[in-house]
Design a protein around this motif. Structure first.
Motif, PDB file in Angstrom:
ATOM      1  N   ILE A   1      20.029  38.635  35.806  1.00 32.38           N
ATOM      2  CA  ILE A   1      21.093  38.602  36.802  1.00 32.38           C
ATOM      3  C   ILE A   1      22.260  39.425  36.264  1.00 32.38           C
ATOM      4  O   ILE A   1      22.769  39.144  35.180  1.00 32.38           O
ATOM      5  CB  ILE A   1      21.561  37.158  37.088  1.00 32.38           C
ATOM      6  CG1 ILE A   1      20.403  36.335  37.656  1.00 32.38           C
ATOM      7  CG2 ILE A   1      22.743  37.157  38.061  1.00 32.38           C
ATOM      8  CD1 ILE A   1      20.726  34.856  37.827  1.00 32.38           C
ATOM      9  N   PHE A   2      22.644  40.451  37.008  1.00 32.71           N
ATOM     10  CA  PHE A   2      23.823  41.227  36.646  1.00 32.71           C
ATOM     11  C   PHE A   2      25.070  40.435  37.031  1.00 32.71           C
ATOM     12  O   PHE A   2      25.152  39.904  38.145  1.00 32.71           O
ATOM     13  CB  PHE A   2      23.852  42.573  37.369  1.00 32.71           C
ATOM     14  CG  PHE A   2      22.787  43.545  36.927  1.00 32.71           C
ATOM     15  CD1 PHE A   2      22.355  43.592  35.613  1.00 32.71           C
ATOM     16  CD2 PHE A   2      22.232  44.437  37.835  1.00 32.71           C
ATOM     17  CE1 PHE A   2      21.385  44.503  35.199  1.00 32.71           C
ATOM     18  CE2 PHE A   2      21.269  45.354  37.437  1.00 32.71           C
ATOM     19  CZ  PHE A   2      20.842  45.383  36.119  1.00 32.71           C
ATOM     20  N   VAL A   3      26.032  40.365  36.127  1.00 37.58           N
ATOM     21  CA  VAL A   3      27.283  39.654  36.397  1.00 37.58           C
ATOM     22  C   VAL A   3      28.419  40.673  36.353  1.00 37.58           C
ATOM     23  O   VAL A   3      28.755  41.198  35.294  1.00 37.58           O
ATOM     24  CB  VAL A   3      27.533  38.534  35.365  1.00 37.58           C
ATOM     25  CG1 VAL A   3      28.808  37.784  35.698  1.00 37.58           C
ATOM     26  CG2 VAL A   3      26.339  37.576  35.314  1.00 37.58           C
ATOM     27  N   LEU A   4      29.013  40.942  37.515  1.00 40.95           N
ATOM     28  CA  LEU A   4      30.050  41.964  37.624  1.00 40.95           C
ATOM     29  C   LEU A   4      31.356  41.390  38.156  1.00 40.95           C
ATOM     30  O   LEU A   4      31.376  40.368  38.833  1.00 40.95           O
ATOM     31  CB  LEU A   4      29.578  43.104  38.530  1.00 40.95           C
ATOM     32  CG  LEU A   4      28.378  43.916  38.047  1.00 40.95           C
ATOM     33  CD1 LEU A   4      28.031  44.991  39.070  1.00 40.95           C
ATOM     34  CD2 LEU A   4      28.658  44.553  36.694  1.00 40.95           C
ATOM     35  N   GLY A   5      32.425  42.073  37.830  1.00 34.98           N
ATOM     36  CA  GLY A   5      33.760  41.684  38.250  1.00 34.98           C
ATOM     37  C   GLY A   5      34.751  42.493  37.447  1.00 34.98           C
ATOM     38  O   GLY A   5      34.419  43.019  36.381  1.00 34.98           O
ATOM     39  N   GLY A   6      35.966  42.600  37.928  1.00 38.57           N
ATOM     40  CA  GLY A   6      36.971  43.375  37.220  1.00 38.57           C
ATOM     41  C   GLY A   6      37.309  42.766  35.878  1.00 38.57           C
ATOM     42  O   GLY A   6      36.988  41.602  35.603  1.00 38.57           O
ATOM     43  N   PRO A   7      37.963  43.525  34.998  1.00 39.49           N
ATOM     44  CA  PRO A   7      38.380  42.994  33.690  1.00 39.49           C
ATOM     45  C   PRO A   7      39.309  41.790  33.872  1.00 39.49           C
ATOM     46  O   PRO A   7      40.282  41.863  34.600  1.00 39.49           O
ATOM     47  CB  PRO A   7      39.133  44.174  33.062  1.00 39.49           C
ATOM     48  CG  PRO A   7      38.676  45.378  33.804  1.00 39.49           C
ATOM     49  CD  PRO A   7      38.376  44.934  35.193  1.00 39.49           C
ATOM     50  N   GLY A   8      38.944  40.671  33.254  1.00 36.98           N
ATOM     51  CA  GLY A   8      39.777  39.478  33.378  1.00 36.98           C
ATOM     52  C   GLY A   8      39.411  38.587  34.547  1.00 36.98           C
ATOM     53  O   GLY A   8      40.112  37.609  34.826  1.00 36.98           O
ATOM     54  N   ALA A   9      38.311  38.883  35.240  1.00 36.45           N
ATOM     55  CA  ALA A   9      37.903  38.059  36.389  1.00 36.45           C
ATOM     56  C   ALA A   9      37.376  36.699  35.956  1.00 36.45           C
ATOM     57  O   ALA A   9      37.331  35.760  36.757  1.00 36.45           O
ATOM     58  CB  ALA A   9      36.848  38.797  37.215  1.00 36.45           C
ATOM     59  N   GLY A  10      36.961  36.579  34.695  1.00 36.20           N
ATOM     60  CA  GLY A  10      36.434  35.304  34.207  1.00 36.20           C
ATOM     61  C   GLY A  10      34.930  35.264  34.066  1.00 36.20           C
ATOM     62  O   GLY A  10      34.332  34.177  34.021  1.00 36.20           O
ATOM     63  N   LYS A  11      34.308  36.433  33.968  1.00 37.95           N
ATOM     64  CA  LYS A  11      32.845  36.501  33.864  1.00 37.95           C
ATOM     65  C   LYS A  11      32.326  35.742  32.646  1.00 37.95           C
ATOM     66  O   LYS A  11      31.378  34.958  32.742  1.00 37.95           O
ATOM     67  CB  LYS A  11      32.393  37.970  33.785  1.00 37.95           C
ATOM     68  CG  LYS A  11      32.823  38.820  34.959  1.00 37.95           C
ATOM     69  CD  LYS A  11      32.331  40.248  34.852  1.00 37.95           C
ATOM     70  CE  LYS A  11      32.925  41.011  33.684  1.00 37.95           C
ATOM     71  NZ  LYS A  11      34.390  41.225  33.822  1.00 37.95           N
ATOM     72  N   GLY A  12      32.958  35.983  31.494  1.00 36.28           N
ATOM     73  CA  GLY A  12      32.499  35.352  30.261  1.00 36.28           C
ATOM     74  C   GLY A  12      32.627  33.846  30.296  1.00 36.28           C
ATOM     75  O   GLY A  12      31.741  33.117  29.831  1.00 36.28           O
TER      76      GLY A  12
ATOM     77  N   LEU B   1      45.415  41.117  35.692  1.00 31.73           N
ATOM     78  CA  LEU B   1      46.401  41.685  34.776  1.00 31.73           C
ATOM     79  C   LEU B   1      47.129  40.580  34.017  1.00 31.73           C
ATOM     80  O   LEU B   1      47.305  40.661  32.796  1.00 31.73           O
ATOM     81  CB  LEU B   1      47.402  42.547  35.545  1.00 31.73           C
ATOM     82  CG  LEU B   1      48.543  43.153  34.727  1.00 31.73           C
ATOM     83  CD1 LEU B   1      47.998  44.078  33.645  1.00 31.73           C
ATOM     84  CD2 LEU B   1      49.515  43.906  35.639  1.00 31.73           C
ATOM     85  N   LYS B   2      47.521  39.549  34.719  1.00 31.59           N
ATOM     86  CA  LYS B   2      48.221  38.425  34.101  1.00 31.59           C
ATOM     87  C   LYS B   2      47.338  37.755  33.048  1.00 31.59           C
ATOM     88  O   LYS B   2      47.792  37.451  31.934  1.00 31.59           O
ATOM     89  CB  LYS B   2      48.621  37.412  35.176  1.00 31.59           C
ATOM     90  CG  LYS B   2      49.421  36.229  34.659  1.00 31.59           C
ATOM     91  CD  LYS B   2      49.943  35.370  35.815  1.00 31.59           C
ATOM     92  CE  LYS B   2      48.801  34.685  36.537  1.00 31.59           C
ATOM     93  NZ  LYS B   2      49.292  33.746  37.592  1.00 31.59           N
ATOM     94  N   ARG B   3      46.076  37.574  33.371  1.00 28.33           N
ATOM     95  CA  ARG B   3      45.143  36.932  32.428  1.00 28.33           C
ATOM     96  C   ARG B   3      44.930  37.801  31.178  1.00 28.33           C
ATOM     97  O   ARG B   3      44.893  37.289  30.060  1.00 28.33           O
ATOM     98  CB  ARG B   3      43.799  36.676  33.114  1.00 28.33           C
ATOM     99  CG  ARG B   3      43.844  35.674  34.261  1.00 28.33           C
ATOM    100  CD  ARG B   3      42.467  35.535  34.894  1.00 28.33           C
ATOM    101  NE  ARG B   3      42.485  34.667  36.061  1.00 28.33           N
ATOM    102  CZ  ARG B   3      41.405  34.398  36.801  1.00 28.33           C
ATOM    103  NH1 ARG B   3      40.231  34.939  36.480  1.00 28.33           N
ATOM    104  NH2 ARG B   3      41.486  33.598  37.835  1.00 28.33           N
ATOM    105  N   LEU B   4      44.761  39.092  31.388  1.00 32.43           N
ATOM    106  CA  LEU B   4      44.476  39.988  30.261  1.00 32.43           C
ATOM    107  C   LEU B   4      45.665  40.117  29.312  1.00 32.43           C
ATOM    108  O   LEU B   4      45.489  40.170  28.091  1.00 32.43           O
ATOM    109  CB  LEU B   4      44.067  41.369  30.781  1.00 32.43           C
ATOM    110  CG  LEU B   4      42.702  41.438  31.478  1.00 32.43           C
ATOM    111  CD1 LEU B   4      42.515  42.794  32.130  1.00 32.43           C
ATOM    112  CD2 LEU B   4      41.573  41.158  30.500  1.00 32.43           C
TER     113      LEU B   4
END
Length: 243
Positions: free
Chosen positions: A59-70, A173-176
């Motif tokens: 399963i590919f897991v995609l989302g912008g940087p900081g979206a919370g994928k990890g 941005l806020k998360r990163l």
């Protein structure tokens, strides 16, 4: 009579010249082929040479940087037994590995917010999957470009579907920036973050659109609290596992 003899002589010379020319180009062509074969046999093998196709559920897991994928992937690993492979983590580990031929290259690409050459990323993912006894994988942050998606499915295995974590850039941005206070990552700074957002919009989002047309994308909003996002994510995964 003179004209006819002259024409015969001309044709005869032309035939001889053509014959000699054919022999020359035949020899030259053979030499070129041998030279090309020698060059190909001597060139160093690439990261994707002789990869063995794998039979795995991906399963590919995609989302912008900081979206919370990890964060979401770590919960799925704990509850559902997936193996979580982060393309970014694999690249960061490789650049720190002593003797790595790709270390400096990877470091520069990450620092500049650019996408590391796909051959390196795919080879690292393949190695991690092949060495694992698991049959289920969440591949986080990959593919980030269409050529990566197509090459991975050609060389490694076909994905089951893509899990897309949707999150506004302002929130990411806020998360990163918050993470950058303690992460020590070279790309957790405002300049790199903006480059990463642009890269995601221009090169990664088209991948999501491509799989969406194939009916292979499930979208989860990431603006809610982590546990609420996870409940929705878990429902999507469990539905897939029952199929």
């Amino acid at each position: 009579m003179f004209q006819r003899s002259f024409l015969k002589l001309g044709v005869s010379k032309m035939s001889t010249a053509t014959s000699n020319s054919g022999k020359y180009w035949g020899v030259a062509g053979l030499a070129a082929c041998c030279g090309a074969y020698w060059w190909y046999s001597q060139k160093p093998s690439g990261p994707l040479d002789n990869l063995e196709r794998l039979k795995k559920d991906v399963i590919f897991v995609l989302g912008g940087p900081g979206a919370g994928k990890g964060t979401q992937c770590s919960k799925l690993v704990k509850d559902l037994g997936f193996v979580h492979l982060s393309a970014g983590d694999l690249l960061r580990a490789e650049r720190q590995r002593e003797g790595s031929p790709y270390g400096e290259l990877i470091n520069q690409y990450i620092k500049d917010g650019l996408i590391v050459p796909m051959e390196i990323t795919i080879a690292l993912l393949h190695q991690a999957m092949k060495s694992s006894p698991s049959e289920r994988f969440l591949i986080d942050g990959f593919p980030r470009k269409m050529d990566q998606a197509l090459k991975f499915e050609e060389a490694v295995c076909e994905s089951k579907f893509t899990l897309f974590f949707d999150c506004p850039e302002e929130e990411m941005l806020k998360r990163l920036l918050k993470r950058g206070e303690t992460s020590g990552r070279v790309d957790d700074n405002i300049e790199s973050i903006k480059k990463r957002f642009q890269t995601f919009r221009e090169t990664s989002y088209p991948v999501i659109e491509y799989y969406e047309k194939l009916g292979k994308v499930h979208t989860v909003s990431c603006v809610k609290p982590i546990d609420e996002v996870y409940e929705e994510t878990k429902k999507v995964i469990l539905k897939h596992l029952k199929q």
